[in-house]
Design an enzyme around this catalytic site. Structure first.
Site, short mmCIF file in Angstrom:
data_model
loop_
_atom_site.label_atom_id
_atom_site.label_comp_id
_atom_site.label_asym_id
_atom_site.label_seq_id
_atom_site.Cartn_x
_atom_site.Cartn_y
_atom_site.Cartn_z
N LYS C 11 0.85 -1.18 0.00
CA LYS C 11 0.00 0.00 0.00
C LYS C 11 0.89 1.24 0.00
O LYS C 11 1.80 1.35 0.83
CB LYS C 11 -0.89 0.01 1.25
N THR C 59 -3.64 -5.26 0.77
CA THR C 59 -2.99 -3.97 1.04
C THR C 59 -3.84 -3.16 2.00
O THR C 59 -3.32 -2.33 2.75
CB THR C 59 -2.75 -3.19 -0.26
N HIS C 252 19.60 25.74 -12.45
CA HIS C 252 20.33 26.79 -13.16
C HIS C 252 19.73 28.17 -12.93
O HIS C 252 18.52 28.38 -13.07
CB HIS C 252 20.31 26.52 -14.67
#
Lengths: 297, 297, 297, 297
Positions: C11, C59, C252
């Site tokens: 899960k 799950t 950058h």
């Protein structure tokens, strides 16, 4: 010293999926996959000023009503659903004098011929917003979000003023790409048509086709010109619409300078830039469009 | 048959970072990290109708002006920058009669004592929007985005109407969490103060502190009540503000039912849910607030 | 003709918030705000091959165990929680021979002095991943995500090879900015310390401080050099750590050319670019680091 | 005390769009819309340890090479491009012994019949990753990201173990929805086919169709079973593939309990939940699959 001004409250992004078993023409399922948001306003001052919630229908109840109504109505068009939902809140809760219901619809297309299998389309989001006011009536504004279109040519941009900060070279050939975000307001007669329910899905399809086809066919000297063409096309294709509002990001595709590497780059390689981007917003109206009233509130 | 309605265009999300070397009190650098968006309106019909761009200052030029102005003005407050930028467009481009400049500011805090080292704060975004109209003057609306606050108690919600779709149990103790999105309009006198520049950073800090402190101190019977308290507090703390608009998502923290596992869960374990969420929107005004005019356009 | 290879299931992103009432030093609450992900592997072939789920603990049950364990353990460090949770799955489910538990922790700081009011910090995400294998033991890898740091100077980049596609000018002064994504592996002795529980929070604070301070103090000729300095600093500051892996995007900040506008731009105005960005990845190890084994699986 | 371990660096998310004018079958344009990421490794210790960059080809140069190569190669398949680009870096930079090139491709479909007008499809992202090693050769792994599929029936889940934390009811009819994230490794013979270039686009189309069709046709007792079916189908449809790795989130659609409102809800109204979600990961291999080697590094 201070006072309460305009206010509203509701439940946002209710993710309801309605499956209508066997309802498709060929016997397959029909899916409506929505994010529904509600927003109510009316006599709500006490909740703000004293914490007295006697007039505050919980947002959880609003959510429950969405699920229940989806059960009752079936896999209908989002406009039909939003109209019914807005009426429900205004008619069942006396302190509530206005309801705003917005729906995003995500598309699915059948795959595999089973009738129950689908793939998410992902090419655009369909939208609608209904505002129901106890006194002022009802409005329906529908639209499209994030329909990304590109012309690799047939777009120019020149003849603009040059101020001391202008370094952009004029161009007679560029890529024009945008994510169409458009919403169109239906005429009041459309909202309550005499005798029969509106074909909202058909109207959406017509507007969508008008946008895509017009984008392809129009030769453009600016994204503003394209915006006006798109808005005009929707009104022409769907006479039930009286006003279109568009927000078009200019998804810049910059030609890359390959000269340092000994390569010409004649309309071949572009950099798709993220930010910043141009953003063009505008409205196109039918000459006889009635006042917008509550539509865009 | 159709006509052009309201429209505007500009450059969105110009990511300019201004470093003022040695400008901090202790001799370190000052950083302004912004996303600037411009939007111009005026005599722009031709561009929409014929593709004649004679009045369309390129969005690229607008971007360039942002960078250049950042060089000229230094690491000033976003309000000061937006005021200057808006005036520039309206005064230098005759067809442009209105400019809207919005700035998001991202925070950095010095680290390591070097004077040039910083960590991004990430706790909120500071915002400002200036609208400059050639005829109607100028407005400044500043605010906060995504300041996430939580009270683990001191929040109740009960006494609300129960319709057939209400299943929510009343509660006298819940977690109250929200992401504060607030914007406050300054009084016109503030925008052009006589004799001295405004301390925009100080005013922002005062408003922010008022929000955080009020959120902590207020006992709440609804998020609406909290909204009103937050808006009132900003106006009280910053008398230069005459109106506050807030949008507060109710970031639901649901108590988890652990009874099936033989565990009580008395105010201990919560599920932080994503969607749907309540959304509370409202306005608080000073009693003598002048009309909003162009401020929120 | 085909066969099943490695597999796992679980899960993901269980959003549990644990409030420990009055547990802070001053009597206020302690909050743990987590996204927990579980992943189990073992004798799971049948589920793949025949749909026989006899070995597949749902799950949903894994999620429930997370909430229940949070109730039982209190607002403990994520490492302690993940160790306990991983052991639970492996020891209670015979077919499961390995459990992987990952936690993201979001920070909150007290505000307003109430003891129950907090603001989300937003400056970084704390992480941990525990892998518990029935045969091979256990590993703990903790870390930081998205700690954004900037030096406005003290960074150079030159002396690199110039191929036919190199146009980048060398620089002896640039902004160096990155989002630190780092994870550090604890020595096995740390995972099961004799006699007393580990001070996971203290170890995290030490590693975090080492990263921030080192970033500020290091003079850099490349982001690679900074990466090595950061990794080395963590190992030095936290001897319980034997390996550090880092992924550092080069955020950058390009100096803007203002010469066309008659302005010099000596280290003042930068464009913060989105994409593309440099990405520097590397590992730093203690000389005596034992083999990583299951740690990064 | 510390040492440098594995490391790599490159330019991430280079957004190159290649337009091949008139290259389509009907005379229209062909578009390749990519996000290209490069990553180089080799003799790079000095840059980390001393800041000596003599071996560090700038990521900016890598970016430039991407644009130039797009000019040279035309609108080719991403696999062909990545193969060429990887070879370039390894062959032209002696210190570089391995190059990893990853490409995401975004789809566009022609609209309007102009030959130069397109709409972004949005239904999935095509991926490829090429690893070129100076000593170990080359590998190609291609795949799909975020192809969202749903069966509204033909899915069951029962027969699982019930531990003390299991409350999930068994079901013989549920919605099964997932976002297919799959990557498939090509056999070495495929990477350097004798005599003719590979039809990468055709192979991708075949794999994609196999996934969609199999998802629709398979009756599922678990998402694990579906995973195995999808992987098997790709290998069967594209014999050039020897291994498929899949990560399938279980996009939960929970049936809504409408009983409190006096409504039955027999397979009609669902809540599409965001988090947490099940996550099923697994590998399917051809029986004769050679070792993966550098493929997934």
């Amino acid at each position: 010293m201070v006072r309460l001004g305009g206010n509203q409250y509701g439940k946002a992004e209710i993710r309801v999926v309605r499956v209508a078993r066997g309802a498709a023409a060929g016997g397959g399922d029909v899916i409506r996959d929505w994010s529904v948001s509600t927003s109510l306003s009316g006599d709500l001052a006490d909740s703000h000023l004293t914490g007295d919630n006697a007039n505050v229908l919980p947002t959880d109840s609003q959510k429950n009503r969405v699920y229940a109504l989806a059960r009752e109505m079936g896999a209908v068009a989002p406009e039909a659903f939003a109209l019914e939902l807005g009426s429900f809140f205004v008619s069942s809760q006396p302190p509530i004098t206005r309801a705003r219901v917005s729906i995003e619809e995500y598309g699915w297309q059948p795959v595999g011929g089973t009738g129950y299998s689908f793939a998410r389309t992902g090419d655009l989001i369909r939208t609608t917003t209904v505002v129901r006011d106890a006194d002022l009536g009802v409005s329906v504004v529908s639209g499209i979000k994030d329909l990304v279109l590109m012309n690799t040519t047939a777009s120019e941009f020149w003849g603009y003023p040059k101020d001391p900060y202008t370094t952009l070279p004029e161009t007679t050939d560029r890529i024009l790409a945008t994510a169409v975000n458009a919403s169109w307001r239906f005429r009041p007669s459309m909202v309550a048509p005499p005798g029969r329910p509106a074909d909202w899905d058909g109207l959406f399809a017509a507007a969508r086709t008008a946008i895509t086809e017009t984008f392809a066919q129009a030769y453009s000297y600016s994204l503003q010109q394209m915006l006006y063409a798109l808005g005009s096309a929707v009104i022409k294709a769907v006479p039930e619409v009286c006003e279109v509002r568009l927000a078009l990001p200019n998804k810049h595709h910059f030609i890359v300078d390959l000269a340092p590497f000994g390569l010409e780059n004649e309309r071949a390689v572009y950099h798709a830039d993220d930010r910043p981007y141009g953003l063009i917003e505008g409205t196109v109206l039918a000459d006889d469009a009635p006042a917008a009233g509550i539509a865009w509130t």
